[in-house]
Write an enzyme that holds these catalytic residues in place. Structure first.
Site, short mmCIF file in Angstrom:
data_model
loop_
_atom_site.label_atom_id
_atom_site.label_comp_id
_atom_site.label_asym_id
_atom_site.label_seq_id
_atom_site.Cartn_x
_atom_site.Cartn_y
_atom_site.Cartn_z
N GLU A 62 -6.95 5.33 7.66
CA GLU A 62 -6.66 6.74 7.32
C GLU A 62 -7.87 7.36 6.62
O GLU A 62 -8.16 8.55 6.80
CB GLU A 62 -5.40 6.81 6.44
CG GLU A 62 -4.15 6.57 7.28
CD GLU A 62 -3.01 5.88 6.56
OE1 GLU A 62 -3.00 5.85 5.31
OE2 GLU A 62 -2.12 5.35 7.26
N SER A 73 3.17 -1.81 10.44
CA SER A 73 4.61 -1.92 10.67
C SER A 73 5.17 -3.31 10.39
O SER A 73 6.08 -3.78 11.09
CB SER A 73 4.98 -1.45 12.08
OG SER A 73 4.62 -0.09 12.26
N HIS A 92 -9.63 1.84 4.73
CA HIS A 92 -8.38 1.97 5.48
C HIS A 92 -8.61 2.98 6.62
O HIS A 92 -9.36 3.94 6.47
CB HIS A 92 -7.27 2.46 4.55
CG HIS A 92 -5.92 2.39 5.18
ND1 HIS A 92 -5.47 3.33 6.08
CD2 HIS A 92 -4.93 1.46 5.08
CE1 HIS A 92 -4.27 2.99 6.49
NE2 HIS A 92 -3.91 1.86 5.91
N GLY A 103 2.41 2.64 10.70
CA GLY A 103 3.42 3.68 10.50
C GLY A 103 4.12 4.10 11.77
O GLY A 103 4.84 5.09 11.80
N ASN A 124 0.87 -1.18 0.00
CA ASN A 124 0.00 0.00 0.00
C ASN A 124 0.91 1.23 0.00
O ASN A 124 1.43 1.61 1.04
CB ASN A 124 -0.89 -0.04 1.26
CG ASN A 124 -1.71 1.21 1.43
OD1 ASN A 124 -1.82 2.03 0.51
ND2 ASN A 124 -2.29 1.38 2.61
N TRP A 125 1.10 1.79 -1.18
CA TRP A 125 2.07 2.90 -1.30
C TRP A 125 1.54 4.21 -0.72
O TRP A 125 2.28 5.17 -0.61
CB TRP A 125 2.45 3.09 -2.77
CG TRP A 125 3.27 1.99 -3.36
CD1 TRP A 125 3.61 0.80 -2.75
CD2 TRP A 125 3.86 1.94 -4.67
NE1 TRP A 125 4.37 0.03 -3.61
CE2 TRP A 125 4.53 0.71 -4.79
CE3 TRP A 125 3.87 2.82 -5.75
CZ2 TRP A 125 5.22 0.35 -5.95
CZ3 TRP A 125 4.54 2.46 -6.91
CH2 TRP A 125 5.21 1.24 -7.01
N LYS A 126 0.25 4.24 -0.44
CA LYS A 126 -0.37 5.48 0.08
C LYS A 126 -0.06 6.65 -0.87
O LYS A 126 0.08 6.42 -2.08
CB LYS A 126 0.07 5.75 1.52
CG LYS A 126 -0.13 4.50 2.41
CD LYS A 126 -0.05 4.77 3.87
CE LYS A 126 -0.26 3.46 4.63
NZ LYS A 126 -0.27 3.62 6.08
N GLY A 172 2.67 -0.93 4.35
CA GLY A 172 2.77 0.48 3.98
C GLY A 172 4.23 0.87 3.80
O GLY A 172 4.83 0.67 2.75
N GLY A 173 4.83 1.41 4.85
CA GLY A 173 6.19 1.95 4.78
C GLY A 173 7.19 1.02 4.12
O GLY A 173 7.96 1.44 3.24
N GLU A 201 -5.76 -4.19 10.75
CA GLU A 201 -4.69 -3.22 10.94
C GLU A 201 -4.96 -2.42 12.22
O GLU A 201 -5.74 -1.45 12.19
CB GLU A 201 -4.62 -2.25 9.76
CG GLU A 201 -4.36 -2.93 8.44
CD GLU A 201 -3.74 -1.96 7.43
OE1 GLU A 201 -2.65 -2.27 6.93
OE2 GLU A 201 -4.34 -0.91 7.16
P1 PGA Z 1 2.62 0.52 7.70
O1 PGA Z 1 1.17 0.75 7.02
O2 PGA Z 1 3.14 -0.78 7.16
O3 PGA Z 1 3.43 1.70 7.27
O4 PGA Z 1 2.40 0.47 9.16
C1 PGA Z 1 0.28 -0.32 6.82
C2 PGA Z 1 -0.99 0.21 6.22
O5 PGA Z 1 -1.44 1.30 6.64
O6 PGA Z 1 -1.58 -0.40 5.31
#
Ligand code: PGA
Length: 251
Positions: free
Chosen positions: A102, A214, A100, A176, A8-10, A235-236, A170
């Site tokens: 966010e 994470s 998600h 993150g 998930n590159w956001k 994500g990251g 999640e």
């Molecule tokens: P993260 O994000 O790996 O940076 O914690 C995961 C996500 O939000 O899908």
């Protein structure tokens, strides 16, 4: 069950970044044949970079699926700024991430809206990755199963089946932040999610439940070996080829 490793590159990177990262991944993925027998690989770049990522995947014939990070709950028409599930399917996407945390937090997306979006995704032939997870204060209060249970009941449309839906657990406090849920916590929650799904779906044993928050090469092997963890939403660590490939390798 075949696992799913989803990046998930956001809202990160520019055109060059998207092209370079995909090229690097595609170049090195053949080194991970054993892992690729056991997992599907999915990249979810920002909308504007879908075409760049897709061109690289197609040019190399790489075994990588393409997905988006959101879609509209309507079919088409006067909805300025939105992208429909049908457009994503037409473009060659197979997956779309929905609900998600966010989006729930910054854009006020409710469970009902997530369910409406997932329904459109299903009608378009996409697999919806529906995200659930509790906030830190909810876990501190011991309410994680109540919260996730409600999200599951309400965010899944009646069209959901194992072949068109993936769940992603999640915990918001792990996204993150570098904090990862312990394997024991993940085991408990994923088994709870599986049980809840049994109430709704006939093929609940076959639905993939991803962990996200994470995940990185150092913790991926343990998390991915936890019962009912059928992959990761990353994500990251998905923004760095070496780390993402390290997670694929952990499979
Ligand atoms: P993260 O994000 O790996 O940076 O914690 C995961 C996500 O939000 O899908």
């Amino acid at each position: 069950m075949k696992k799913l490793i989803a990046g998930n590159w956001k809202m990160n990177g520019d055109k060059d970044f998207a092209g370079n990262l995909t090229e690097t991944l595609v170049r090195f993925l053949p080194d991970y044949q054993e892992a690729l027998k056991k997992c599907d690989v999915l990249l979810c770049p920002p909308f504007l970079h879908l075409g760049i990522v897709q061109d690289v995947i197609h040019a190399q014939g790489a075994p990588v699926f393409l997905g988006a990070q959101n879609c509209c709950e309507r079919d088409n028409g006067a909805v300025t700024g939105e992208v429909s599930a049908q457009m994503l399917a037409d473009f060659g996407c197979s997956y779309v991430i929905l609900g998600h945390s966010e989006r729930r937090e910054y854009y006020g997306e409710s469970d009902d809206l997530v369910a409406a979006k997932a329904k459109k995704a299903h009608e378009a032939g996409l697999t919806a990755i529906i995200c659930v997870g509790e906030k830190e204060e909810e876990r501190m209060a011991g309410h994680q199963e109540k919260i996730v249970g409600r999200q599951l009941e309400k965010s899944l449309p009646d069209t959901a089946r194992a072949d068109n839906t993936v769940l992603a657990y999640e915990p918001v406090w792990a996204i993150g932040t570098g904090k990862t849920a312990t394997a024991a916590d993940v085991k408990t929650m994923h088994s709870f999610i599986r049980k809840k799904l049994q109430e709704r779906l006939e093929d609940s044993e076959l639905i993939r439940i991803l962990y996200g928050g994470s995940m990185k090469p150092e913790n991926a092997a343990e998390l991915l070996a936890t019962p009912n963890v059928d992959g990761g939403l990353i994500g990251g660590a998905s923004l760095k080829a070496e780390q993402f490939l390290g997670i694929v390798n952990a499979v």
